[in-house]
Write a protein that holds these residues in place. Sequence first.
Motif, PDB file in Angstrom:
ATOM      1  N   ARG A   1      12.633 121.386 116.270  1.00  0.00           N
ATOM      2  CA  ARG A   1      12.420 120.031 116.819  1.00  0.00           C
ATOM      3  C   ARG A   1      10.950 119.623 116.722  1.00  0.00           C
ATOM      4  O   ARG A   1      10.636 118.446 116.571  1.00  0.00           O
ATOM      5  CB  ARG A   1      12.883 119.975 118.273  1.00  0.00           C
ATOM      6  CG  ARG A   1      14.399 119.773 118.425  1.00  0.00           C
ATOM      7  CD  ARG A   1      14.736 119.125 119.750  1.00  0.00           C
ATOM      8  NE  ARG A   1      14.245 119.883 120.888  1.00  0.00           N
ATOM      9  CZ  ARG A   1      14.877 120.878 121.473  1.00  0.00           C
ATOM     10  NH1 ARG A   1      16.057 121.250 121.024  1.00  0.00           N
ATOM     11  NH2 ARG A   1      14.354 121.507 122.504  1.00  0.00           N
ATOM     12  N   MET A   2      10.057 120.619 116.822  1.00  0.00           N
ATOM     13  CA  MET A   2       8.611 120.334 116.750  1.00  0.00           C
ATOM     14  C   MET A   2       8.143 120.184 115.302  1.00  0.00           C
ATOM     15  O   MET A   2       6.955 120.008 115.040  1.00  0.00           O
ATOM     16  CB  MET A   2       7.814 121.461 117.409  1.00  0.00           C
ATOM     17  CG  MET A   2       8.036 121.584 118.899  1.00  0.00           C
ATOM     18  SD  MET A   2       7.313 120.235 119.839  1.00  0.00           S
ATOM     19  CE  MET A   2       5.602 120.679 119.844  1.00  0.00           C
ATOM     20  N   GLY A   3       9.088 120.328 114.378  1.00  0.00           N
ATOM     21  CA  GLY A   3       8.739 120.144 112.963  1.00  0.00           C
ATOM     22  C   GLY A   3       8.153 121.376 112.304  1.00  0.00           C
ATOM     23  O   GLY A   3       7.586 121.294 111.221  1.00  0.00           O
ATOM     24  N   VAL A   4       8.239 122.531 112.999  1.00  0.00           N
ATOM     25  CA  VAL A   4       7.747 123.778 112.389  1.00  0.00           C
ATOM     26  C   VAL A   4       8.932 124.414 111.651  1.00  0.00           C
ATOM     27  O   VAL A   4       9.974 124.693 112.265  1.00  0.00           O
ATOM     28  CB  VAL A   4       7.174 124.736 113.458  1.00  0.00           C
ATOM     29  CG1 VAL A   4       6.705 126.040 112.842  1.00  0.00           C
ATOM     30  CG2 VAL A   4       6.041 124.068 114.213  1.00  0.00           C
ATOM     31  N   ILE A   5       8.782 124.609 110.366  1.00  0.00           N
ATOM     32  CA  ILE A   5       9.904 125.108 109.563  1.00  0.00           C
ATOM     33  C   ILE A   5      10.017 126.627 109.708  1.00  0.00           C
ATOM     34  O   ILE A   5       9.081 127.356 109.399  1.00  0.00           O
ATOM     35  CB  ILE A   5       9.737 124.706 108.077  1.00  0.00           C
ATOM     36  CG1 ILE A   5       9.709 123.177 107.968  1.00  0.00           C
ATOM     37  CG2 ILE A   5      10.857 125.279 107.217  1.00  0.00           C
ATOM     38  CD1 ILE A   5       9.194 122.655 106.656  1.00  0.00           C
ATOM     39  N   PRO A   6      11.178 127.104 110.212  1.00  0.00           N
ATOM     40  CA  PRO A   6      11.340 128.566 110.329  1.00  0.00           C
ATOM     41  C   PRO A   6      11.283 129.212 108.941  1.00  0.00           C
ATOM     42  O   PRO A   6      11.717 128.613 107.965  1.00  0.00           O
ATOM     43  CB  PRO A   6      12.745 128.717 110.934  1.00  0.00           C
ATOM     44  CG  PRO A   6      13.120 127.367 111.431  1.00  0.00           C
ATOM     45  CD  PRO A   6      12.384 126.371 110.612  1.00  0.00           C
ATOM     46  N   ASP A   7      10.728 130.403 108.870  1.00  0.00           N
ATOM     47  CA  ASP A   7      10.627 131.085 107.574  1.00  0.00           C
ATOM     48  C   ASP A   7      11.576 132.287 107.529  1.00  0.00           C
ATOM     49  O   ASP A   7      12.370 132.509 108.441  1.00  0.00           O
ATOM     50  CB  ASP A   7       9.176 131.474 107.266  1.00  0.00           C
ATOM     51  CG  ASP A   7       8.583 132.434 108.288  1.00  0.00           C
ATOM     52  OD1 ASP A   7       9.320 132.906 109.166  1.00  0.00           O
ATOM     53  OD2 ASP A   7       7.370 132.715 108.196  1.00  0.00           O
ATOM     54  N   GLN A   8      11.462 133.047 106.461  1.00  0.00           N
ATOM     55  CA  GLN A   8      12.335 134.229 106.277  1.00  0.00           C
ATOM     56  C   GLN A   8      12.211 135.183 107.474  1.00  0.00           C
ATOM     57  O   GLN A   8      13.194 135.775 107.898  1.00  0.00           O
ATOM     58  CB  GLN A   8      11.922 134.979 105.002  1.00  0.00           C
ATOM     59  CG  GLN A   8      12.248 134.247 103.723  1.00  0.00           C
ATOM     60  CD  GLN A   8      13.494 134.805 103.031  1.00  0.00           C
ATOM     61  OE1 GLN A   8      14.215 135.610 103.588  1.00  0.00           O
ATOM     62  NE2 GLN A   8      13.744 134.349 101.829  1.00  0.00           N
ATOM     63  N   ILE A   9      10.984 135.290 108.007  1.00  0.00           N
ATOM     64  CA  ILE A   9      10.751 136.212 109.128  1.00  0.00           C
ATOM     65  C   ILE A   9      11.518 135.740 110.371  1.00  0.00           C
ATOM     66  O   ILE A   9      12.153 136.545 111.060  1.00  0.00           O
ATOM     67  CB  ILE A   9       9.231 136.364 109.407  1.00  0.00           C
ATOM     68  CG1 ILE A   9       8.562 137.054 108.214  1.00  0.00           C
ATOM     69  CG2 ILE A   9       8.966 137.135 110.695  1.00  0.00           C
ATOM     70  CD1 ILE A   9       7.049 137.154 108.291  1.00  0.00           C
ATOM     71  N   THR A  10      11.486 134.436 110.641  1.00  0.00           N
ATOM     72  CA  THR A  10      12.205 133.889 111.801  1.00  0.00           C
ATOM     73  C   THR A  10      13.690 134.254 111.706  1.00  0.00           C
ATOM     74  O   THR A  10      14.278 134.800 112.650  1.00  0.00           O
ATOM     75  CB  THR A  10      12.092 132.341 111.830  1.00  0.00           C
ATOM     76  OG1 THR A  10      10.830 131.937 111.367  1.00  0.00           O
ATOM     77  CG2 THR A  10      12.387 131.787 113.199  1.00  0.00           C
ATOM     78  N   TYR A  11      14.280 133.932 110.544  1.00  0.00           N
ATOM     79  CA  TYR A  11      15.720 134.176 110.365  1.00  0.00           C
ATOM     80  C   TYR A  11      16.039 135.665 110.440  1.00  0.00           C
ATOM     81  O   TYR A  11      17.039 136.071 111.025  1.00  0.00           O
ATOM     82  CB  TYR A  11      16.193 133.580 109.037  1.00  0.00           C
ATOM     83  CG  TYR A  11      16.274 132.074 109.077  1.00  0.00           C
ATOM     84  CD1 TYR A  11      17.245 131.424 109.832  1.00  0.00           C
ATOM     85  CD2 TYR A  11      15.362 131.295 108.379  1.00  0.00           C
ATOM     86  CE1 TYR A  11      17.310 130.031 109.896  1.00  0.00           C
ATOM     87  CE2 TYR A  11      15.415 129.905 108.429  1.00  0.00           C
ATOM     88  CZ  TYR A  11      16.390 129.286 109.182  1.00  0.00           C
ATOM     89  OH  TYR A  11      16.445 127.915 109.248  1.00  0.00           O
ATOM     90  N   LYS A  12      15.181 136.455 109.821  1.00  0.00           N
ATOM     91  CA  LYS A  12      15.403 137.898 109.804  1.00  0.00           C
ATOM     92  C   LYS A  12      15.456 138.458 111.226  1.00  0.00           C
ATOM     93  O   LYS A  12      16.358 139.224 111.572  1.00  0.00           O
ATOM     94  CB  LYS A  12      14.264 138.551 109.012  1.00  0.00           C
ATOM     95  CG  LYS A  12      14.395 140.034 108.814  1.00  0.00           C
ATOM     96  CD  LYS A  12      13.267 140.451 107.895  1.00  0.00           C
ATOM     97  CE  LYS A  12      13.013 141.910 107.909  1.00  0.00           C
ATOM     98  NZ  LYS A  12      11.944 142.281 106.991  1.00  0.00           N
TER      99      LYS A  12
ATOM    100  N   GLU B   1      22.447 127.185 102.898  1.00  0.00           N
ATOM    101  CA  GLU B   1      22.551 125.725 102.720  1.00  0.00           C
ATOM    102  C   GLU B   1      21.176 125.123 102.433  1.00  0.00           C
ATOM    103  O   GLU B   1      21.061 124.097 101.770  1.00  0.00           O
ATOM    104  CB  GLU B   1      23.100 125.079 104.003  1.00  0.00           C
ATOM    105  CG  GLU B   1      24.615 125.162 104.120  1.00  0.00           C
ATOM    106  CD  GLU B   1      25.078 124.863 105.540  1.00  0.00           C
ATOM    107  OE1 GLU B   1      24.332 124.219 106.301  1.00  0.00           O
ATOM    108  OE2 GLU B   1      26.182 125.318 105.896  1.00  0.00           O
ATOM    109  N   ASN B   2      20.144 125.757 102.973  1.00  0.00           N
ATOM    110  CA  ASN B   2      18.787 125.251 102.778  1.00  0.00           C
ATOM    111  C   ASN B   2      18.046 125.987 101.661  1.00  0.00           C
ATOM    112  O   ASN B   2      16.806 125.980 101.614  1.00  0.00           O
ATOM    113  CB  ASN B   2      18.008 125.342 104.090  1.00  0.00           C
ATOM    114  CG  ASN B   2      18.470 124.293 105.071  1.00  0.00           C
ATOM    115  OD1 ASN B   2      18.104 123.131 104.972  1.00  0.00           O
ATOM    116  ND2 ASN B   2      19.332 124.692 105.986  1.00  0.00           N
ATOM    117  N   SER B   3      18.839 126.622 100.802  1.00  0.00           N
ATOM    118  CA  SER B   3      18.293 127.313  99.618  1.00  0.00           C
ATOM    119  C   SER B   3      17.290 128.409  99.970  1.00  0.00           C
ATOM    120  O   SER B   3      16.340 128.665  99.221  1.00  0.00           O
ATOM    121  CB  SER B   3      17.637 126.324  98.644  1.00  0.00           C
ATOM    122  OG  SER B   3      18.531 125.322  98.312  1.00  0.00           O
ATOM    123  N   ILE B   4      17.481 129.027 101.117  1.00  0.00           N
ATOM    124  CA  ILE B   4      16.635 130.182 101.465  1.00  0.00           C
ATOM    125  C   ILE B   4      17.510 131.417 101.227  1.00  0.00           C
ATOM    126  O   ILE B   4      18.514 131.611 101.920  1.00  0.00           O
ATOM    127  CB  ILE B   4      16.162 130.146 102.939  1.00  0.00           C
ATOM    128  CG1 ILE B   4      15.530 128.800 103.283  1.00  0.00           C
ATOM    129  CG2 ILE B   4      15.194 131.293 103.234  1.00  0.00           C
ATOM    130  CD1 ILE B   4      15.310 128.585 104.773  1.00  0.00           C
TER     131      ILE B   4
END
Length: 579
Positions: A365-376, A400-403
């Motif tokens: 919501r704050m516009g910070v894009i989660p990265d591979q580390i966040t998802y992991k 879906e977001n090509s990650i």
Amino acid sequence: MQPLLIVSEESQFLLRILNGSFQTLDFIKDRVFHGFADLFCSKADLDVIDIRQDNVVQCVNREEQGSKDSLSKGNDSDQQEDSRVGFNVLDAMLKHSLDRLKSMRERISSAEAGIHNCTLEINFNKDAYVIRAMCLDGKMGAALSLWFNMIQNSIVPDVITHNYLINGLCKNCELEKAEWIVRGMLYRGPSPTCATYNSLIRGYCLMNDVDKALNTFSTMANHGILPNRVTCNILVHALCKKGLLEEAKKLFHKLLSKNHNGGSSDLITSTIMMDGCFKNGDTDQALAFWERMLKEGVQVDKVSYNVVVHGFCLSHDVGIAYKYCCEMLKLGFVPDVYSYNTLVGALCKKGKTSDACYIYDVMTRMGVIPDQITYKMIIQGLCINREIDRANCFLDYMLENSIIPEPLVWNVIIDGYGKFGDIQKASYIRDKMVAFGVLPNIYTYNALIYAQIKSGNILAAQPLEKEMLLYGLTPDLVTYNLLIGAACSLGLIHSALQLHDEMLRKGCQPDVITYSELLKVFCLQGMMKEADKLFGKLLASGLAVDHVPFLILMKRYCRLREFDKVFDLYQKWLVTMRR
DNA sequence: TTAGGGTTAG
């Protein structure tokens, strides 16, 4: 064609050359190689020549016409005069054309020489920039090749390009090559700078060779180069990473004493020290560095706040970490992906996956894009918490977001489904992984073998061992323990022993789990002689033996009512536990 | 971005 065109084209060329445009250079080169006749005055001049040729033809025609006329007139002197005039015109035309051609040739020669000089100069810059770009891209082989080519052509790139090369090699852990280039710089130039040595020092630190880094640091003065703040920060960081906090502190204070700002702390050095203290468990000392910075009016930044947030997460004070996050927001530092990942990681480790998912929502919501580390971290956390379907939703969202996640992320989900005995979903994720171009690894196969065994398809586990060979994967200790365990639980003692032989043949040493599985099957089959022999081998192996093999044997001997054996085992157990 | 600080960790 207008002569003006010639002038404007020339001007354009000159301007572009002066502007150093490589495109223009290529254009010029192309023209040079495809014939100078076409350069500068190409069509227009040719048209002029053509026009003049036409005139000559016209004159000749006129001459011929004149001859015919004079013949018709029958006047010889007039004819001679006309011929002379005609030849004069022809001579003049030819002379003009030859002069014009001579001047064109001269212009072309001078242009060629000029272009040659420009080519050298511009290629020099172009190649240097290409080397720098290659170094930033980690393409060190190509960068070195181009550099070598320049040196062979007696073109020596500037010191910054050399520094790019050295830094790239050091980041690639190719310190020998980097040292070789520095030796070349000392011999032929350009002279190394402080940045050159800083790259070397950092390279040794990255390779965990702090002694060599310190040695390089001490040789700088021999070459007339004084270390700067960056040099010291690299070394302070390396010392902290090695847990040598006292040495790091000494260097820090030495740096303070040499500081021209009245001995006040440096933001980066203090941040490194603070991080080092937090990571070595000294929260009080870390906060002392923080307080000192604030007291001295050092402008702290987002990174230093992130270090504090991480430090409190390490000491399991996520509440205080939150407090510092709020403080940094109040001061106008917008938390970044590091700040959020730190909180997500801490919450996942605590098993608070709902809170971690909440932080994930906040960051998006704050516009910070989660990265591979966040998802992991979230996917691992959810799988540990047995929330596999929820973890799978995050995987779908990534795709879906090509990650495309690394194999570990797929493996934890496969393992999660496998632990529930859901072989269908585990296999489905494996197929999806392959479809997205991610190659399964040994963890993938171990998770699938576990899934098959857990769901009761023990026989289906064995073909997976063959399948993994197709991917060039070799079964490891975990694979063999799973397969031996499965064979033992089916009472397939020969299969279990065959697998045991196979693992020894392939150089895979059994551990206490392998021995325990084999002991279990010997006991179940009543093969107590073999069990005792194997147990003796286990005790002599030097492996750390836990309670499991003792309990397996003691339980069996109890059933056989051989209590002296039980007592003997108990004594041995006590001795082992005391070690 | 010629060189220095922060997030994961099978």
